[in-house]
Motif scaffolding. Structure first.
Motif, PDB file in Angstrom:
ATOM      1  N   PHE A  36      85.617  72.969  53.920  1.00 24.65           N
ATOM      2  CA  PHE A  36      84.579  73.762  54.576  1.00 24.65           C
ATOM      3  C   PHE A  36      84.043  74.833  53.624  1.00 24.65           C
ATOM      4  O   PHE A  36      82.828  75.047  53.536  1.00 24.65           O
ATOM      5  N   LEU A  37      84.941  75.514  52.914  1.00 20.48           N
ATOM      6  CA  LEU A  37      84.498  76.536  51.956  1.00 20.48           C
ATOM      7  C   LEU A  37      83.602  75.917  50.889  1.00 20.48           C
ATOM      8  O   LEU A  37      82.580  76.502  50.499  1.00 20.48           O
ATOM      9  N   PRO A  54      78.907  80.242  44.610  1.00 22.84           N
ATOM     10  CA  PRO A  54      80.003  79.605  43.870  1.00 22.84           C
ATOM     11  C   PRO A  54      81.382  80.190  44.175  1.00 22.84           C
ATOM     12  O   PRO A  54      82.381  79.478  44.071  1.00 22.84           O
ATOM     13  N   LYS A  55      81.464  81.454  44.569  1.00 23.79           N
ATOM     14  CA  LYS A  55      82.772  82.061  44.867  1.00 23.79           C
ATOM     15  C   LYS A  55      83.463  81.348  46.028  1.00 23.79           C
ATOM     16  O   LYS A  55      84.687  81.196  46.032  1.00 23.79           O
ATOM     17  N   LEU A  56      82.685  80.905  47.012  1.00 21.99           N
ATOM     18  CA  LEU A  56      83.278  80.166  48.127  1.00 21.99           C
ATOM     19  C   LEU A  56      83.792  78.809  47.650  1.00 21.99           C
ATOM     20  O   LEU A  56      84.877  78.370  48.050  1.00 21.99           O
ATOM     21  N   ILE A  57      83.007  78.148  46.816  1.00 24.58           N
ATOM     22  CA  ILE A  57      83.441  76.857  46.271  1.00 24.58           C
ATOM     23  C   ILE A  57      84.715  77.040  45.459  1.00 24.58           C
ATOM     24  O   ILE A  57      85.666  76.259  45.584  1.00 24.58           O
ATOM     25  N   GLU A  58      84.747  78.079  44.635  1.00 25.95           N
ATOM     26  CA  GLU A  58      85.932  78.338  43.810  1.00 25.95           C
ATOM     27  C   GLU A  58      87.164  78.578  44.675  1.00 25.95           C
ATOM     28  O   GLU A  58      88.264  78.132  44.331  1.00 25.95           O
ATOM     29  N   ARG A  59      87.015  79.280  45.808  1.00 25.36           N
ATOM     30  CA  ARG A  59      88.148  79.479  46.720  1.00 25.36           C
ATOM     31  C   ARG A  59      88.644  78.160  47.271  1.00 25.36           C
ATOM     32  O   ARG A  59      89.852  77.915  47.350  1.00 25.36           O
ATOM     33  N   GLY A  60      87.712  77.305  47.676  1.00 29.38           N
ATOM     34  CA  GLY A  60      88.092  75.991  48.191  1.00 29.38           C
ATOM     35  C   GLY A  60      88.799  75.160  47.137  1.00 29.38           C
ATOM     36  O   GLY A  60      89.825  74.528  47.406  1.00 29.38           O
ATOM     37  N   VAL A  61      88.275  75.178  45.919  1.00 27.24           N
ATOM     38  CA  VAL A  61      88.891  74.441  44.815  1.00 27.24           C
ATOM     39  C   VAL A  61      90.306  74.963  44.554  1.00 27.24           C
ATOM     40  O   VAL A  61      91.242  74.181  44.354  1.00 27.24           O
ATOM     41  N   ALA A  62      90.489  76.266  44.573  1.00 20.42           N
ATOM     42  CA  ALA A  62      91.809  76.862  44.318  1.00 20.42           C
ATOM     43  C   ALA A  62      92.825  76.417  45.375  1.00 20.42           C
ATOM     44  O   ALA A  62      93.975  76.099  45.046  1.00 20.42           O
ATOM     45  N   ILE A  63      92.406  76.382  46.633  1.00 24.07           N
ATOM     46  CA  ILE A  63      93.304  75.924  47.700  1.00 24.07           C
ATOM     47  C   ILE A  63      93.708  74.476  47.461  1.00 24.07           C
ATOM     48  O   ILE A  63      94.883  74.104  47.570  1.00 24.07           O
ATOM     49  N   LEU A  64      92.729  73.641  47.111  1.00 20.91           N
ATOM     50  CA  LEU A  64      93.013  72.225  46.888  1.00 20.91           C
ATOM     51  C   LEU A  64      93.926  72.016  45.681  1.00 20.91           C
ATOM     52  O   LEU A  64      94.810  71.160  45.710  1.00 20.91           O
ATOM     53  N   GLU A  65      93.706  72.801  44.636  1.00 20.21           N
ATOM     54  CA  GLU A  65      94.570  72.681  43.460  1.00 20.21           C
ATOM     55  C   GLU A  65      96.012  73.048  43.805  1.00 20.21           C
ATOM     56  O   GLU A  65      96.950  72.410  43.324  1.00 20.21           O
ATOM     57  N   LEU A  79      84.230  70.570  42.502  1.00 21.38           N
ATOM     58  CA  LEU A  79      83.868  70.695  41.093  1.00 21.38           C
ATOM     59  C   LEU A  79      82.430  70.234  40.855  1.00 21.38           C
ATOM     60  O   LEU A  79      81.699  70.847  40.071  1.00 21.38           O
ATOM     61  N   ASP A  80      82.018  69.190  41.561  1.00 20.28           N
ATOM     62  CA  ASP A  80      80.628  68.734  41.467  1.00 20.28           C
ATOM     63  C   ASP A  80      79.678  69.817  41.985  1.00 20.28           C
ATOM     64  O   ASP A  80      78.645  70.090  41.373  1.00 20.28           O
ATOM     65  N   GLY A  81      80.046  70.443  43.089  1.00 19.07           N
ATOM     66  CA  GLY A  81      79.211  71.513  43.648  1.00 19.07           C
ATOM     67  C   GLY A  81      79.057  72.676  42.685  1.00 19.07           C
ATOM     68  O   GLY A  81      77.959  73.214  42.518  1.00 19.07           O
ATOM     69  N   LEU A  82      80.151  73.052  42.023  1.00 22.11           N
ATOM     70  CA  LEU A  82      80.063  74.129  41.027  1.00 22.11           C
ATOM     71  C   LEU A  82      79.141  73.732  39.883  1.00 22.11           C
ATOM     72  O   LEU A  82      78.318  74.532  39.428  1.00 22.11           O
TER      73      LEU A  82
END
Length: 134
Positions: A57-58, A68-79, A102-105
């Motif tokens: 969702f993020l 991008p900060k929201l995308i980065e938060r989502g990526v961090a959770i997934l990692e 990562l594509d979104g970023l």
């Protein structure tokens, strides 16, 4: 989602809250979807499925809103989730969502560069030519 005495939500409550967040994203109500997602992340007892959904969702909210900060938060959770021992199906879903993040970023970075060039062409911004001189 209400829980009595701070107890963790039931599976049905998690499912209802996830569906509500997804519906808000689908309707383009990004601020409401973000608030719902933040609420989910703040609840105790979220399992990898809930965390993975919230991360997705993020990523979606950040991609649609250009944040991008929201995308980065989502990526961090997934990692973080990928560091856990997970069933193969769950791992593939998380990897798929991570790839979307990562594509979104990457898309936001390309759009930012193209937007700057477009602004320059339209005369909305100016650049001092001397900044390119040796």
């Amino acid at each position: 989602m209400t829980t009595e005495g701070g107890s963790q939500p039931t599976p049905a409550e998690w499912e209802d809250a996830l569906k509500a967040a997804h519906a808000l994203i689908s309707q383009g109500q990004l601020s409401g979807a973000l608030a719902q997602t933040e609420s989910l992340l703040a609840k105790p007892g979220a399992n990898e499925s809930v965390l993975g959904s919230c991360a997705g969702f993020l990523i979606d909210i950040g991609s649609h809103s250009g944040e991008p900060k929201l995308i980065e938060r989502g990526v961090a959770i997934l990692e973080e989730l990928l560091e856990m021992k997970l069933p193969p199906t769950t791992r593939r879903i998380i990897q798929y969502n991570l790839a979307n993040g990562l594509d979104g970023l990457g898309r936001l970075q390309v759009m930012a560069q193209a937007w700057t060039y477009w602004n320059l062409q339209e005369g909305e911004i100016t650049v001092d030519p001397l900044m390119f001189a040796k």
